[in-house]
Design a protein around this motif. Structure first.
Motif, PDB file in Angstrom:
ATOM      1  N   GLN A 159      44.505  51.598  51.002  1.00 45.64           N
ATOM      2  CA  GLN A 159      43.203  51.266  50.426  1.00 45.64           C
ATOM      3  C   GLN A 159      42.361  52.487  50.071  1.00 45.64           C
ATOM      4  OE1 GLN A 159      42.975  48.365  49.556  1.00 45.64           O
ATOM      5  NE2 GLN A 159      44.477  47.337  50.827  1.00 45.64           N
ATOM      6  N   PHE A 160      42.547  53.569  50.805  1.00 43.17           N
ATOM      7  CA  PHE A 160      41.725  54.758  50.567  1.00 43.17           C
ATOM      8  C   PHE A 160      41.883  55.273  49.133  1.00 43.17           C
ATOM      9  CE2 PHE A 160      40.834  59.338  50.810  1.00 43.17           C
ATOM     10  CZ  PHE A 160      39.590  59.312  51.407  1.00 43.17           C
ATOM     11  N   VAL A 161      43.129  55.394  48.681  1.00 44.47           N
ATOM     12  CA  VAL A 161      43.360  55.887  47.322  1.00 44.47           C
ATOM     13  C   VAL A 161      43.045  54.824  46.285  1.00 44.47           C
ATOM     14  CG1 VAL A 161      45.048  57.649  47.933  1.00 44.47           C
ATOM     15  CG2 VAL A 161      45.804  55.314  47.588  1.00 44.47           C
ATOM     16  N   GLU A 162      43.058  53.527  46.684  1.00 41.18           N
ATOM     17  CA  GLU A 162      42.684  52.469  45.757  1.00 41.18           C
ATOM     18  C   GLU A 162      41.231  52.610  45.327  1.00 41.18           C
ATOM     19  OE1 GLU A 162      44.239  50.012  44.227  1.00 41.18           O
ATOM     20  OE2 GLU A 162      46.207  50.495  45.037  1.00 41.18           O
ATOM     21  N   VAL A 163      40.412  53.144  46.221  1.00 43.13           N
ATOM     22  CA  VAL A 163      39.018  53.405  45.851  1.00 43.13           C
ATOM     23  C   VAL A 163      38.967  54.389  44.686  1.00 43.13           C
ATOM     24  CG1 VAL A 163      36.812  54.323  46.648  1.00 43.13           C
ATOM     25  CG2 VAL A 163      38.203  52.935  48.190  1.00 43.13           C
ATOM     26  N   GLY A 164      39.768  55.460  44.789  1.00 45.22           N
ATOM     27  CA  GLY A 164      39.839  56.428  43.693  1.00 45.22           C
ATOM     28  C   GLY A 164      40.354  55.795  42.417  1.00 45.22           C
ATOM     29  N   TYR A 165      41.338  54.885  42.542  1.00 45.86           N
ATOM     30  CA  TYR A 165      41.880  54.212  41.358  1.00 45.86           C
ATOM     31  C   TYR A 165      40.813  53.370  40.676  1.00 45.86           C
ATOM     32  CZ  TYR A 165      44.797  51.073  38.578  1.00 45.86           C
ATOM     33  OH  TYR A 165      45.347  50.365  37.546  1.00 45.86           O
ATOM     34  N   ALA A 166      40.047  52.620  41.477  1.00 47.64           N
ATOM     35  CA  ALA A 166      38.996  51.777  40.911  1.00 47.64           C
ATOM     36  C   ALA A 166      37.935  52.616  40.210  1.00 47.64           C
ATOM     37  CB  ALA A 166      38.362  50.927  42.014  1.00 47.64           C
ATOM     38  N   LEU A 167      37.551  53.728  40.826  1.00 52.76           N
ATOM     39  CA  LEU A 167      36.540  54.588  40.217  1.00 52.76           C
ATOM     40  C   LEU A 167      37.050  55.210  38.918  1.00 52.76           C
ATOM     41  CD1 LEU A 167      35.154  56.367  43.419  1.00 52.76           C
ATOM     42  CD2 LEU A 167      34.092  54.512  42.122  1.00 52.76           C
ATOM     43  N   PHE A 168      38.300  55.701  38.929  1.00 55.35           N
ATOM     44  CA  PHE A 168      38.887  56.259  37.712  1.00 55.35           C
ATOM     45  C   PHE A 168      38.948  55.211  36.609  1.00 55.35           C
ATOM     46  CE2 PHE A 168      40.845  59.891  40.071  1.00 55.35           C
ATOM     47  CZ  PHE A 168      40.467  60.888  39.201  1.00 55.35           C
ATOM     48  N   VAL A 170      37.207  52.389  36.172  1.00 54.79           N
ATOM     49  CA  VAL A 170      35.890  52.035  35.634  1.00 54.79           C
ATOM     50  C   VAL A 170      35.347  53.166  34.767  1.00 54.79           C
ATOM     51  CG1 VAL A 170      33.493  51.550  36.243  1.00 54.79           C
ATOM     52  CG2 VAL A 170      35.348  50.446  37.505  1.00 54.79           C
ATOM     53  N   ALA A 171      35.521  54.403  35.239  1.00 52.48           N
ATOM     54  CA  ALA A 171      35.001  55.550  34.490  1.00 52.48           C
ATOM     55  C   ALA A 171      35.677  55.711  33.133  1.00 52.48           C
ATOM     56  CB  ALA A 171      35.169  56.824  35.317  1.00 52.48           C
ATOM     57  N   ILE A 172      36.948  55.312  33.032  1.00 53.10           N
ATOM     58  CA  ILE A 172      37.686  55.478  31.772  1.00 53.10           C
ATOM     59  C   ILE A 172      37.578  54.242  30.885  1.00 53.10           C
ATOM     60  CG2 ILE A 172      39.966  55.865  30.763  1.00 53.10           C
ATOM     61  CD1 ILE A 172      40.706  57.374  33.329  1.00 53.10           C
ATOM     62  N   VAL A 173      37.693  53.042  31.515  1.00 55.81           N
ATOM     63  CA  VAL A 173      37.752  51.808  30.728  1.00 55.81           C
ATOM     64  C   VAL A 173      36.426  51.481  30.056  1.00 55.81           C
ATOM     65  CG1 VAL A 173      37.996  49.302  30.908  1.00 55.81           C
ATOM     66  CG2 VAL A 173      39.659  50.791  31.983  1.00 55.81           C
ATOM     67  N   LEU A 174      35.343  51.564  30.795  1.00 57.14           N
ATOM     68  CA  LEU A 174      34.059  51.157  30.231  1.00 57.14           C
ATOM     69  C   LEU A 174      33.701  51.924  28.950  1.00 57.14           C
ATOM     70  CD1 LEU A 174      31.825  50.490  33.366  1.00 57.14           C
ATOM     71  CD2 LEU A 174      32.812  48.844  31.781  1.00 57.14           C
ATOM     72  N   LEU A 311      41.255  45.863  34.775  1.00 58.43           N
ATOM     73  CA  LEU A 311      40.008  46.209  35.449  1.00 58.43           C
ATOM     74  C   LEU A 311      39.683  45.211  36.550  1.00 58.43           C
ATOM     75  CD1 LEU A 311      37.648  48.212  35.429  1.00 58.43           C
ATOM     76  CD2 LEU A 311      36.466  46.694  33.840  1.00 58.43           C
ATOM     77  N   PHE A 312      40.058  43.967  36.315  1.00 57.22           N
ATOM     78  CA  PHE A 312      39.673  42.943  37.266  1.00 57.22           C
ATOM     79  C   PHE A 312      40.443  43.049  38.580  1.00 57.22           C
ATOM     80  CE2 PHE A 312      37.037  39.382  37.789  1.00 57.22           C
ATOM     81  CZ  PHE A 312      37.660  38.510  38.655  1.00 57.22           C
ATOM     82  N   HIS A 313      41.693  43.501  38.526  1.00 59.38           N
ATOM     83  CA  HIS A 313      42.485  43.614  39.761  1.00 59.38           C
ATOM     84  C   HIS A 313      41.855  44.572  40.776  1.00 59.38           C
ATOM     85  CE1 HIS A 313      45.870  43.734  42.469  1.00 59.38           C
ATOM     86  NE2 HIS A 313      45.917  45.039  42.338  1.00 59.38           N
ATOM     87  N   PRO A 314      41.529  45.806  40.400  1.00 60.84           N
ATOM     88  CA  PRO A 314      40.898  46.681  41.405  1.00 60.84           C
ATOM     89  C   PRO A 314      39.512  46.213  41.824  1.00 60.84           C
ATOM     90  CG  PRO A 314      40.927  47.737  39.254  1.00 60.84           C
ATOM     91  CD  PRO A 314      41.786  46.523  39.144  1.00 60.84           C
ATOM     92  N   ILE A 315      38.814  45.503  40.904  1.00 65.35           N
ATOM     93  CA  ILE A 315      37.504  44.987  41.290  1.00 65.35           C
ATOM     94  C   ILE A 315      37.661  43.882  42.328  1.00 65.35           C
ATOM     95  CG2 ILE A 315      35.497  43.685  40.459  1.00 65.35           C
ATOM     96  CD1 ILE A 315      35.706  45.288  37.875  1.00 65.35           C
ATOM     97  N   ARG A 316      38.662  43.020  42.109  1.00 64.35           N
ATOM     98  CA  ARG A 316      38.978  42.024  43.131  1.00 64.35           C
ATOM     99  C   ARG A 316      39.404  42.708  44.430  1.00 64.35           C
ATOM    100  NH1 ARG A 316      43.517  38.316  42.084  1.00 64.35           N
ATOM    101  NH2 ARG A 316      42.814  37.357  44.015  1.00 64.35           N
ATOM    102  N   GLN A 317      40.151  43.790  44.274  1.00 65.39           N
ATOM    103  CA  GLN A 317      40.625  44.522  45.448  1.00 65.39           C
ATOM    104  C   GLN A 317      39.480  45.134  46.246  1.00 65.39           C
ATOM    105  OE1 GLN A 317      43.857  43.561  46.228  1.00 65.39           O
ATOM    106  NE2 GLN A 317      44.274  45.713  46.655  1.00 65.39           N
TER     107      GLN A 317
END
Length: 605
Positions: A159-168, A170-174, A311-317
């Protein structure tokens, strides 16, 4: 962030020392994986809109325009659409490589961090005070050192690195979605605040539920550990059914609390999945309508549908991440509670004098709890080589008195000196190397008899082991075992009788060759003949100052000085001959035991 949370994060940060770069590399690999995953939909959009269609390639696809030009232009690619398939495959392979490196590096770093936490906790436990271990629940400590550390390891590894994945992501997709179509971006993001809010509420509930479940797990481990240790007592009193019912009740509590946690997670995944489907349906309907009316290209719609799914998968995560983070924080808190316990202070600055065995107690008072004295105004002297016997009813302070000699506890008033040096000024480690303590209920490690006897020395000499066993009157018993000194004693010495364990423990203590010996009722499980043989061998061996707690007058009678304790006070002191002339507790016990011995001999005759 509360100060307690900061301390927990500090513990985690310190434990990650040496692995922080590896964690950073894992997060970076996750970022590359996110970027590569977002390129694939752009390839599809360009293929649909610009290769099969006539739409111009936007700024977000300039790198694709360069690749098309490098391949020979639009016409060449149109007649060789397999090039687009190869591009998608290469992006997928590159993403998989990045995910593999992320998983490998994060797992290695998490394992190293968990190992460091376990080592730190175990090291701390070894240096905690004697009083802490007397009152601590072993099962709960084991659970904190195993299950709680494992919870932290899993969070760090996954889960720790999943936080980095979600941030990356969101920062790229939006920004990319915004550049493609502002309206569709707003539609695509409509449910995200709702999901984040729901995830936060779930986090608070799940953290409380996990804490309750974890504590119940600790109680269950404690009960199991106690029952296994006391299995012979349980069977001796035919308490199996009672213990089964008690365990079942605790197990039921653990099940219900864990079930509640699982139910919370099921509710979260159901609601978040429902919100996700609503979000995806909204994007599909709105996108189809806009594409049908020429406000959006089909390729762009494909990109939005793909990006929303990604995008929705990491947000759900995030709910899962927050939940696991809550678990990890609870586990860190439970580990921190151990690390917060005060250890025996470093006493390197204290004295390490030569110890011969001259001991003096002057007006010593001691209490475990304020206002509840255990020893009061105790005064006596013991010269080098003398034997001091201690007698008294249960709770009179006998064990407490001899425990002061090893500084397992420190006295609150008065003075104890060893060879003229105040006991509190002597380094504890040094002192305990010179005081041999044999407890009434000795602990045996699951090793061979030889290894248990030689425990006090790193490389015990066979001759020394045998000599110690002879003095403890256990050598002949050991030779009668099938494998002799190489006989495994089992967990806690379960294969030995009570008397055999006591004698092995005496031999173990004698290996230290201590100038001060303490026998805390440690001859209670041996017969009087063996008791006498051990004491005779001890007198012949060396001139150690010996303290011997016993309820046998025959054992006490040969001592140079006898101390009689009652209610924490020294009520009588003197030799056997002196005390039997006095009207007191010692004389009454001597008369009772003498009468019982006389009656027994009469019956035997």
């Amino acid at each position: 962030m509360t100060s307690r949370s900061k301390r927990h994060l500090t513990l985690l940060w310190d434990s990650m020392a040496g692995m922080r770069r590896q964690y950073a590399a894992a997060v970076i690999m996750m970022g590359f994986a996110a970027l590569l995953g977002l390129m694939a939909p752009l390839v599809l959009r360009t293929t649909i809109d610009s290769i099969l269609g006539d739409a111009p390639i936007g700024r977000e696809g300039h790198w694709l325009a360069e690749l098309i030009a490098l391949a020979g232009g639009k016409t060449v690619v149109l007649h060789n659409l397999w090039l687009c398939a190869i591009m998608l495959a290469l992006l997928s392979v590159a993403e998989s490589v990045c995910l593999y490196l992320k998983g490998t590096w994060s797992a290695m770093a998490a394992e190293a961090t968990a190992q460091r936490i376990r080592d730190r906790v175990y090291d701390h436990l070894q240096h905690l005070t004697y009083d802490y271990h007397v009152n601590a629940e072993t099962g709960d400590l084991i659970q904190r050192c195993t299950s709680d550390v494992e919870t932290i390891r899993q969070f760090l590894a996954v889960q720790f690195v999943e936080v980095g994945y979600a941030l990356f992501l969101v920062a790229i997709v939006l920004p990319m979605m915004w550049s493609l179509d502002v309206t569709m971006t707003l539609i695509s993001m409509a449910m995200i605040p709702v999901i984040f809010g729901f995830a936060f509420l779930f986090f608070k509930k799940a953290k409380q539920a996990f804490e309750a479940s974890d504590e119940a797990d600790g109680r269950l481990c404690t009960m199991l550990q106690e029952n296994l240790n006391g299995v012979r007592v349980v069977r001796a009193f035919a308490r199996q059914q009672h213990e089964i019912e008690k365990f079942a009740s605790s197990n039921q509590e653990f099940r219900e609390l864990t079930y509640h946690l699982i139910w919370l997670m099921a509710v979260y995944w159901f609601v978040s999945s429902l919100l996700g489907m609503i979000q995806g349906g909204g994007v599909l309907i709105a996108g189809a309508y806009r594409a049908a009316h020429g406000m959006l290209t089909v390729g762009t719609l494909v990109v939005f549908i793909s990006y929303v799914q990604r995008l929705f998968h990491p947000i759900r995560q995030m709910g899962r991440i927050l939940s696991d983070m809550g678990k990890a924080m609870v586990s860190l808190q439970r580990i921190q509670e151990i690390l917060d316990q005060p250890i025996d202070a470093s006493e390197a600055h204290l004295l390490s004098p030569r110890i011969h065995g001259d001991i003096e107690f002057r007006n010593v008072s001691f209490e475990y709890e304020p206002g509840k004295p255990v020893l009061q105004d105790i005064s006596f002297t013991a010269k080098k080589g003398q034997t001091v016997a201690i007698l008294g009813p249960t709770g009179s302070g006998k064990s407490s008195l001899v425990h002061l000699l090893s500084r397992l506890y420190d006295y609150q008033a008065g003075s104890i000196t060893i060879d003229g040096v105040e006991l509190k000024e002597v380094n504890k480690k040094w002192l305990r190397q010179h005081v041999g303590l044999v407890l009434q209920e000795p602990f045996m490690f699951s090793k061979t008899v030889k290894e248990n006897i030689g425990l006090a020395q790193k490389e015990a000499d066979d001759a020394a082991v045998i000599e110690a066993a002879r003095i403890a009157a256990v050598h002949d018993v050991i030779l009668s075992f099938e494998h002799g000194y190489d006989t495994a004693v089992g967990e806690k010495g379960v294969t030995l009788s009570g008397g055999q364990k006591q004698r092995v423990a005496i031999a173990q203590t004698l290996m230290k060759d201590s100038p001060i010996l303490v026998f805390d009722d440690s001859l209670s499980a041996v017969d009087t003949e063996t008791d006498a043989a051990i004491r005779r061998a001890l007198r012949e061996r060396n001139g150690a100052t010996t303290f011997m707690i016993s309820h046998r007058v025959t054992t006490l009678s040969e001592a140079d000085t006898i101390l009689v304790l009652d209610g924490g006070r020294l009520v009588q002191t003197g030799s056997h001959e002196e005390l039997i002339q006095e009207d007191g507790l010692y004389r009454r016990i001597w008369e009772i035991q003498s009468e019982l011995e006389h009656d027994l001999q009469a019956e035997m005759n």
